[in-house]
Design an enzyme around this catalytic site. Sequence first.
Site, short mmCIF file in Angstrom:
data_model
loop_
_atom_site.label_atom_id
_atom_site.label_comp_id
_atom_site.label_asym_id
_atom_site.label_seq_id
_atom_site.Cartn_x
_atom_site.Cartn_y
_atom_site.Cartn_z
N SER A 175 0.82 -1.21 0.00
CA SER A 175 0.00 0.00 0.00
C SER A 175 0.86 1.26 0.00
O SER A 175 1.66 1.49 -0.89
CB SER A 175 -0.97 -0.05 1.18
OG SER A 175 -1.94 0.95 1.10
N ASP A 212 -1.17 1.21 -3.84
CA ASP A 212 -2.08 0.19 -4.37
C ASP A 212 -3.46 0.73 -4.67
O ASP A 212 -4.37 -0.01 -5.03
CB ASP A 212 -2.16 -1.01 -3.42
CG ASP A 212 -2.94 -0.71 -2.15
OD1 ASP A 212 -3.03 0.48 -1.76
OD2 ASP A 212 -3.43 -1.66 -1.51
N ASP A 214 -5.93 1.91 -2.88
CA ASP A 214 -7.13 1.66 -2.08
C ASP A 214 -7.56 2.91 -1.33
O ASP A 214 -8.57 2.90 -0.63
CB ASP A 214 -6.94 0.48 -1.13
CG ASP A 214 -5.87 0.71 -0.07
OD1 ASP A 214 -5.15 1.72 -0.14
OD2 ASP A 214 -5.76 -0.14 0.84
#
Length: 453
Positions: free
Chosen positions: A104, A249, A251
């Site tokens: 992430s 990533d 998100d």
Amino acid sequence: MARLFGTDGVRGLANRDITAELALDLAVAAAHVLAERGEFSGHRPRAVLGRDTRVSSQFLSSAVAAGLASAGVDVLDVGTIPTPAIAHLTGSTGADLGVVISASHNPMPDNGIKFFARGGLKLPDSVEEAIEARIGEPWERPTGADVGDITVASDLGGDYVVHLAASVADFAGREAPLSGLTIVVDGAHGAASTIGPAALRAAGARVITIHCEPDGRNINANAGSTHMGLLCEAVVSNGADMGVAYDGDADRCLAVDHTGAIVNGDLMMGLLALAMRDAGSLYRQTMVATVMSNLGLHHAMRDAGIDIVETAVGDRYVLEAMREGGYTLGGEQSGHIIVSRYASTGDGVLSSLLLASAVAAGGPLRDLAAGIATLPQVLVNVSGVDRSRVHTDEELTREVDRVRTELGDAGRVLLRASGTEPLVRVMVEAETMDNARTHADSLAATVADRLAL
């Protein structure tokens, strides 16, 4: 031994903590646990696998694919793709398992492994614990035609872009809902460097990109949602309507208005809540947020007739509350935002599309965000203390109550114990920064005195 799985999968320094051997063993253990739970009953199991742009993601992805295939699971290797895309594709392809190799927003040397169950949902703690317990156990290996296939399926990234474009068109009630907007995209040199701009263009926006040239080693490096200075400058210098920043990533997402001011996750959630309320899609006129969301958001939502359900910090807790209550919107101040009609997890690219559609329909982002005040917030970390007594020490409790009484409805106090360190976080919000700082420092001193080791 410390639990291997954290709040967001398994994460650590790549090739030290997160090795190829561990990746392979985790994949095998996951296949065995899910098979025994009946997840693969009556059919040949299939997994969707993706990764972010870190150079270490390549060998870790290969190790996971090898582990799954050796356990008899067919693998669709999607390649470089955002984490929420794997969640979506796990559901849309009918796969039994989704796996993402990513750390992430962490620095490039780190990496991690995250699993999704059928339907694109995060694995429950109990399943993660079962997988961890099975690592390295002896097992009967399939042979011949019973081993799994590994198929390159990079075309599925295009399917995800189509899904995103359809979702924002549905949300806005019209095709090409971003027509007329100029948006600067900071891809953090991460997994959304191609897909993010493509999805925004598919929805009609003119897109300018920065930090969308991954080389395997520059992910999150002074870029993305944790380093937004250059995005703020780019929005102003290009005369753009807004900017959006993803993390490695994708998100999560944060935004920037046309003046270069940052619009955080609280403001984004508030604007989406208002749009969804007006469209009749905000279930029970309620959104879900963590205890770290600013009191200003609570006040604005209260005035708009919208309730907020509070959870502990972490998107998994937001998701749990949303599923339990059937709520359609939730998220975190950091930019993890979940709109359950279109996604089963936080999706930064989707969030940027939905926010941009609200801007296209309702006016400049700066004006929209001005309706949600942000109270000054001070956070003080107090180390070297017994965090287990943060809510049981009577004198500390009396001091917290005193500050809460003094602040009244115009402020807020939150004490949080670290989950991993001898540390307590003291957060105070108040009408002025001086007031917040004074109370935070006073409470921090009390914590240090009362909970000293």
